[in-house]
Write a protein that holds these residues in place. Structure first.
Motif, PDB file in Angstrom:
ATOM      1  N   ALA A 216       0.958  -0.899   0.134  1.00  0.00           N
ATOM      2  CA  ALA A 216       0.031   0.057   0.008  1.00  0.00           C
ATOM      3  C   ALA A 216       1.060   1.252  -0.117  1.00  0.00           C
ATOM      4  O   ALA A 216       1.919   1.294   0.634  1.00  0.00           O
ATOM      5  N   PRO A 217       0.314   2.422  -0.647  1.00  0.00           N
ATOM      6  CA  PRO A 217      -0.923   2.598  -1.189  1.00  0.00           C
ATOM      7  C   PRO A 217      -1.025   2.040  -2.816  1.00  0.00           C
ATOM      8  O   PRO A 217      -1.945   1.848  -3.279  1.00  0.00           O
ATOM      9  N   CYS A 218       0.205   1.761  -3.275  1.00  0.00           N
ATOM     10  CA  CYS A 218       0.429   1.442  -4.617  1.00  0.00           C
ATOM     11  C   CYS A 218      -0.316   0.151  -4.930  1.00  0.00           C
ATOM     12  O   CYS A 218      -0.199  -0.890  -4.060  1.00  0.00           O
ATOM     13  N   PRO A 219      -0.907  -0.107  -6.043  1.00  0.00           N
ATOM     14  CA  PRO A 219      -1.299  -1.194  -6.452  1.00  0.00           C
ATOM     15  C   PRO A 219      -0.284  -2.136  -7.172  1.00  0.00           C
ATOM     16  O   PRO A 219      -0.465  -3.444  -7.782  1.00  0.00           O
ATOM     17  N   HIS A 220       1.072  -1.544  -7.329  1.00  0.00           N
ATOM     18  CA  HIS A 220       2.103  -2.439  -7.833  1.00  0.00           C
ATOM     19  C   HIS A 220       3.418  -1.919  -7.189  1.00  0.00           C
ATOM     20  O   HIS A 220       3.429  -1.144  -6.409  1.00  0.00           O
ATOM     21  N   SER A 221       4.515  -2.789  -7.669  1.00  0.00           N
ATOM     22  CA  SER A 221       5.884  -2.552  -6.948  1.00  0.00           C
ATOM     23  C   SER A 221       6.894  -1.905  -8.187  1.00  0.00           C
ATOM     24  O   SER A 221       7.810  -1.673  -7.883  1.00  0.00           O
ATOM     25  N   ALA A 222       6.098  -1.382  -9.122  1.00  0.00           N
ATOM     26  CA  ALA A 222       6.888  -1.140 -10.127  1.00  0.00           C
ATOM     27  C   ALA A 222       7.192   0.585 -10.175  1.00  0.00           C
ATOM     28  O   ALA A 222       6.698   1.082  -8.868  1.00  0.00           O
ATOM     29  N   ALA A 223       7.790   1.303 -10.858  1.00  0.00           N
ATOM     30  CA  ALA A 223       7.941   2.551 -10.872  1.00  0.00           C
ATOM     31  C   ALA A 223       6.606   3.737 -10.720  1.00  0.00           C
ATOM     32  O   ALA A 223       5.747   3.243 -11.219  1.00  0.00           O
ATOM     33  N   CYS A 224       6.777   4.489  -9.816  1.00  0.00           N
ATOM     34  CA  CYS A 224       5.408   5.288  -9.477  1.00  0.00           C
ATOM     35  C   CYS A 224       5.335   6.030 -10.925  1.00  0.00           C
ATOM     36  O   CYS A 224       6.090   6.800 -11.388  1.00  0.00           O
ATOM     37  N   PRO A 269       3.118 -12.508   2.428  1.00  0.00           N
ATOM     38  CA  PRO A 269       2.285 -12.239   1.195  1.00  0.00           C
ATOM     39  C   PRO A 269       1.230 -11.304   1.511  1.00  0.00           C
ATOM     40  O   PRO A 269       0.744 -11.138   2.706  1.00  0.00           O
ATOM     41  N   ALA A 270       0.942 -10.656   0.377  1.00  0.00           N
ATOM     42  CA  ALA A 270       0.180  -9.330   0.387  1.00  0.00           C
ATOM     43  C   ALA A 270      -0.566  -9.423  -0.754  1.00  0.00           C
ATOM     44  O   ALA A 270      -0.127  -9.564  -1.796  1.00  0.00           O
ATOM     45  N   THR A 271      -1.761  -8.875  -0.810  1.00  0.00           N
ATOM     46  CA  THR A 271      -2.690  -8.611  -2.149  1.00  0.00           C
ATOM     47  C   THR A 271      -2.805  -7.177  -1.912  1.00  0.00           C
ATOM     48  O   THR A 271      -3.959  -6.489  -1.639  1.00  0.00           O
ATOM     49  N   PRO A 272      -2.317  -6.402  -2.756  1.00  0.00           N
ATOM     50  CA  PRO A 272      -2.494  -4.899  -2.941  1.00  0.00           C
ATOM     51  C   PRO A 272      -3.829  -4.459  -3.334  1.00  0.00           C
ATOM     52  O   PRO A 272      -4.352  -5.461  -4.061  1.00  0.00           O
ATOM     53  N   ALA A 273      -4.524  -3.358  -3.477  1.00  0.00           N
ATOM     54  CA  ALA A 273      -5.492  -2.983  -3.745  1.00  0.00           C
ATOM     55  C   ALA A 273      -5.640  -2.992  -5.428  1.00  0.00           C
ATOM     56  O   ALA A 273      -4.537  -2.781  -5.795  1.00  0.00           O
ATOM     57  N   PRO A 274      -6.926  -3.459  -6.037  1.00  0.00           N
ATOM     58  CA  PRO A 274      -7.010  -3.336  -7.315  1.00  0.00           C
ATOM     59  C   PRO A 274      -6.453  -2.180  -8.243  1.00  0.00           C
ATOM     60  O   PRO A 274      -5.827  -2.133  -9.095  1.00  0.00           O
ATOM     61  N   PRO A 295      -3.022  -0.968 -11.682  1.00  0.00           N
ATOM     62  CA  PRO A 295      -1.693  -2.075 -11.548  1.00  0.00           C
ATOM     63  C   PRO A 295      -1.182  -2.105 -12.696  1.00  0.00           C
ATOM     64  O   PRO A 295       0.041  -2.722 -12.573  1.00  0.00           O
ATOM     65  N   ASP A 296      -1.586  -1.444 -13.841  1.00  0.00           N
ATOM     66  CA  ASP A 296      -0.680  -1.514 -14.868  1.00  0.00           C
ATOM     67  C   ASP A 296       0.207  -0.261 -15.056  1.00  0.00           C
ATOM     68  O   ASP A 296       0.822   0.212 -16.174  1.00  0.00           O
ATOM     69  N   GLU A 297       0.691   0.449 -13.862  1.00  0.00           N
ATOM     70  CA  GLU A 297       1.458   1.361 -13.634  1.00  0.00           C
ATOM     71  C   GLU A 297       1.055   2.730 -14.587  1.00  0.00           C
ATOM     72  O   GLU A 297       1.799   3.587 -14.856  1.00  0.00           O
ATOM     73  N   GLN A 298      -0.338   2.955 -14.276  1.00  0.00           N
ATOM     74  CA  GLN A 298      -0.974   4.269 -15.175  1.00  0.00           C
ATOM     75  C   GLN A 298      -1.665   4.942 -14.257  1.00  0.00           C
ATOM     76  O   GLN A 298      -2.135   4.060 -13.145  1.00  0.00           O
ATOM     77  N   LEU A 299      -1.889   6.099 -14.538  1.00  0.00           N
ATOM     78  CA  LEU A 299      -2.891   6.935 -13.564  1.00  0.00           C
ATOM     79  C   LEU A 299      -4.105   7.110 -14.715  1.00  0.00           C
ATOM     80  O   LEU A 299      -3.591   7.667 -15.810  1.00  0.00           O
TER      81      LEU A 299
END
Length: 330
Positions: A216-224, A269-274, A295-299
């Protein structure tokens, strides 16, 4: 049998008596000076909170806001890890211990708690306030310089709230690396400003490089996906204002909104927000506009209308910082 008061109410009651005997004008002046120091751009290598008067004034003024911001970050993390509860917690640079109260509010019960700070008056007052909370009465309060020589005990959870701004770049880097080496989960909270967000992103990158994943808060671990210098990611927590707040800031509203940036990263183990709502939703006639981090690293901006049925009802109830869509949606 009367149910125990929630930690937020117990904390406020404990803080209410801190300023007894301290003239209101002196308390307000102490808060003004301390705020100026904390908002300065030059990191310090000495404690800002020097004596009990400083600590009492600043704790009464700032602890509720720090509590609410950290609690919001922890709740978002807990949603991503519903089966996990920390059995040990180290609060680095914890001062009077607001984050320990927030952890207790998120996961009630006893655990091994250690608070590290370089201000002895802050630690002493934190220990005093903690006597009001049975879960914190056995906490260990230790004076430690937060810097390159810091060592940390192994812990399930390490929190670092409103600390990175006080450190030199070298000390910030060392602190994040040290937390990564000692914790299963690291939660970092900073002021919700462009500079605070930049410090959070720097820490986020180092935690990911160390093998953590963002819960959290990000739905992914890629670049912001936010472009540095054009915008920044932050959230808001509502804080009830005390009489000291009103005296220092003026105005008559019974609340204010604490803006904060954060990252919660973990090895469990964690399930980030969709997706995450990253701005206050705009409610218009027959539609709701949601700004989302996807989650696809887009706003993206999504428009939810009455045609979406239950999703439209959920969008009208959505708040800044919420996961989207809500997990409890029919």
């Amino acid at each position: 049998m009367t149910a125990p008061a929630p930690p937020s109410e117990t904390l406020r009651a404990a803080l209410a008596g801190l300023l007894h005997g301290l003239p209101p004008k002196q308390a307000a002046q102490a808060v003004d000076r301390l705020i100026a120091n904390y908002r300065g751009t030059t990191p310090t290598d000495t404690p800002i909170l020097r004596d009990r008067a400083d600590v009492a004034a600043y704790a009464a003024y700032r602890m509720p806001a720090t509590f609410e911001a950290v609690h919001a970050a922890l709740e978002a993390f807990a949603e991503a890890t519903p089966d996990w509860t920390p059995t040990s917690h180290t609060d680095v640079g914890g001062g009077t211990g607001a984050a320990t109260w927030a952890v207790n509010a998120t996961w009630p019960g006893d655990r091994v708690v250690t608070v590290l700070d370089w201000s002895e008056p802050a630690l002493a007052l934190g220990r005093e306030i903690a006597t009001a909370n049975p879960a914190l009465r056995d906490a260990h309060w230790q004076r430690t310089r937060i810097g390159t020589d810091l060592t940390l005990p192994a812990a399930d959870l390490v929190t670092v709230s409103y600390v990175l701004n006080e450190l030199t770049p070298a000390d910030r880097t060392a602190l994040v690396d040290t937390t990564a080496a000692s914790a299963q989960t690291v939660v970092i909270v900073e002021a919700g400003t462009p500079a605070g967000y930049a410090r959070v992103i720097e820490a986020r990158d180092r935690l990911i490089a160390a093998g953590f994943r963002v819960a959290a808060p990000c739905p992914h671990s890629a670049a912001c996906p936010i472009v540095a210098g054009e915008d920044w990611c932050h959230f808001s927590a509502r804080v009830s204002r005390s009489s000291l707040h009103r005296q220092v800031k003026g105005g008559s509203l019974p609340y204010e909104d604490e803006k904060f940036s954060y990252v919660a990263a973990t090895r469990v183990p964690a399930t980030p927000a969709p997706a995450r709502v990253i701005r206050r939703p705009q409610i218009r006639k027959g539609q709701v506009l949601l700004d989302l981090c996807e989650p696809d690293e887009q706003l993206t901006r999504r428009t939810v209308t009455k045609r979406h049925g239950d999703l439209y009802k959920a969008a009208r109830d959505a708040a800044w910082g919420d996961p989207w869509p809500p997990s409890d949606r029919p």
